[in-house]
Write a protein that holds these residues in place. Sequence first.
Motif, mmCIF file in Angstrom:
data_model
loop_
_atom_site.group_PDB
_atom_site.id
_atom_site.type_symbol
_atom_site.label_atom_id
_atom_site.label_comp_id
_atom_site.label_asym_id
_atom_site.label_seq_id
_atom_site.Cartn_x
_atom_site.Cartn_y
_atom_site.Cartn_z
ATOM 1 N N GLU A 92 -21.243 9.541 15.933
ATOM 2 C CA GLU A 92 -21.995 11.015 15.462
ATOM 3 C C GLU A 92 -22.547 10.930 14.425
ATOM 4 O O GLU A 92 -22.605 11.492 13.516
ATOM 5 C CB GLU A 92 -20.486 11.858 14.810
ATOM 6 N N ARG A 143 -15.439 10.605 3.815
ATOM 7 C CA ARG A 143 -16.840 11.533 4.153
ATOM 8 C C ARG A 143 -17.841 10.985 3.103
ATOM 9 O O ARG A 143 -17.493 11.382 2.198
ATOM 10 C CB ARG A 143 -15.886 12.026 4.484
ATOM 11 N N VAL A 173 -21.325 14.047 8.426
ATOM 12 C CA VAL A 173 -19.979 14.558 7.936
ATOM 13 C C VAL A 173 -19.117 14.676 8.894
ATOM 14 O O VAL A 173 -19.100 15.730 9.516
ATOM 15 C CB VAL A 173 -19.650 15.546 7.145
ATOM 16 N N LEU A 174 -17.984 13.976 9.569
ATOM 17 C CA LEU A 174 -17.294 14.361 10.711
ATOM 18 C C LEU A 174 -16.619 15.529 9.784
ATOM 19 O O LEU A 174 -15.754 15.611 8.910
ATOM 20 C CB LEU A 174 -16.123 12.721 10.511
ATOM 21 N N ARG A 175 -16.580 15.864 11.667
ATOM 22 C CA ARG A 175 -16.223 17.346 11.537
ATOM 23 C C ARG A 175 -14.757 17.637 11.895
ATOM 24 O O ARG A 175 -13.966 16.070 12.424
ATOM 25 C CB ARG A 175 -16.689 18.276 11.899
ATOM 26 N N GLU A 176 -13.386 18.086 11.666
ATOM 27 C CA GLU A 176 -11.764 17.964 12.136
ATOM 28 C C GLU A 176 -12.198 18.162 13.580
ATOM 29 O O GLU A 176 -11.485 17.603 14.629
ATOM 30 C CB GLU A 176 -11.727 19.623 11.597
ATOM 31 N N SER A 196 -14.370 13.177 0.571
ATOM 32 C CA SER A 196 -13.020 13.442 1.195
ATOM 33 C C SER A 196 -12.769 12.769 2.265
ATOM 34 O O SER A 196 -13.516 11.990 2.515
ATOM 35 C CB SER A 196 -13.178 15.024 1.868
ATOM 36 N N ALA A 254 -11.319 8.535 8.119
ATOM 37 C CA ALA A 254 -12.153 8.540 8.026
ATOM 38 C C ALA A 254 -13.064 9.721 7.226
ATOM 39 O O ALA A 254 -12.395 10.339 6.067
ATOM 40 C CB ALA A 254 -13.273 9.943 9.032
ATOM 41 N N ASP A 267 -14.159 16.787 15.458
ATOM 42 C CA ASP A 267 -15.016 15.689 16.054
ATOM 43 C C ASP A 267 -13.712 14.522 16.077
ATOM 44 O O ASP A 267 -13.981 14.043 16.794
ATOM 45 C CB ASP A 267 -16.055 15.390 15.090
ATOM 46 N N ASP A 297 -18.817 13.618 1.776
ATOM 47 C CA ASP A 297 -18.843 14.728 0.367
ATOM 48 C C ASP A 297 -17.628 14.524 -0.126
ATOM 49 O O ASP A 297 -17.537 15.258 -1.401
ATOM 50 C CB ASP A 297 -18.882 15.733 1.036
ATOM 51 N N VAL A 315 -7.447 16.736 6.102
ATOM 52 C CA VAL A 315 -8.368 16.871 4.822
ATOM 53 C C VAL A 315 -8.664 16.781 3.581
ATOM 54 O O VAL A 315 -7.569 17.905 3.394
ATOM 55 C CB VAL A 315 -9.334 17.545 5.065
ATOM 56 N N LEU A 347 -10.993 11.930 6.335
ATOM 57 C CA LEU A 347 -9.684 13.416 7.369
ATOM 58 C C LEU A 347 -8.904 11.928 7.353
ATOM 59 O O LEU A 347 -9.332 10.453 8.574
ATOM 60 C CB LEU A 347 -11.437 13.537 8.035
#
Length: 256
Positions: free
Chosen positions: A66, A110, A70-73, A114, A108, A75, A112, A182, A116
Amino acid sequence: MELLGVSWRMAALTDVGRVRVRNEDWLSYDESGGLAILADGMGGYAGGEVASRLAVSTCSQVLQAEGAGVLRECDMRRAFREANRAVFMEACMDPALRHMGTTLAALALRPDGSVLVAHVGDSRIYRLRKNILHCLTRDHSLLREQLDAGMIGSKDEAPPAWKGLLTRALGVGAEVEPELDVLALEPGDIYLLCSDGLTDMLSEEDIGEVLLALGSRPAVAAELLVELANDQGGTDNISVIVVSSREGGSLGAEVD
């Protein structure tokens, strides 16, 4: 990794313990990318080691692909599903590995600000914040279900046969659903990913004390946690990943 104006450092250690002859745990971390992944395999001769290694490597490849975004949920869910598929298909193709499976825990950081976290099974993720240790994951185990239902008052009341019985594991079925969360990061946070070889040997109070005293030195904290678990018997493989933004340590951790 630099986040919130502080440096986030990682260290990891895995050990076979004092009783087992094979280490079926596997772990991986990428400090610059803010990724930490840990698995505790099961499934008899060689199976557990294959399952945990395959799960961690597949999950890591999917997440690192990726890039720097920012890794998303979604992902993270895809990484767990791909890891599950890899383990399940390997077991289907090799009769000697038919009953293998594994836990999987991942963290992870992130950009931003945060974090995960995701897991399947009973490998745990803890956070130490402002001297309070909090478990961020809920074990997918028969013991946890019985405790939550009020069927037993404490884990000491559980029959020995319940130990290690998982209600959800990666690779034992065609599909699996991880639990995700998150959370906001704060400077000074310390995170710990660990297999049950640690938590079966040490109380959360003991774990919190080590992280609070040595959290600014992740490698030393990881080494001491494994050493203490071995001193208490080391009945299983022991694996830890310490993720820390702490610059100093003190004593007196509380448990939430």
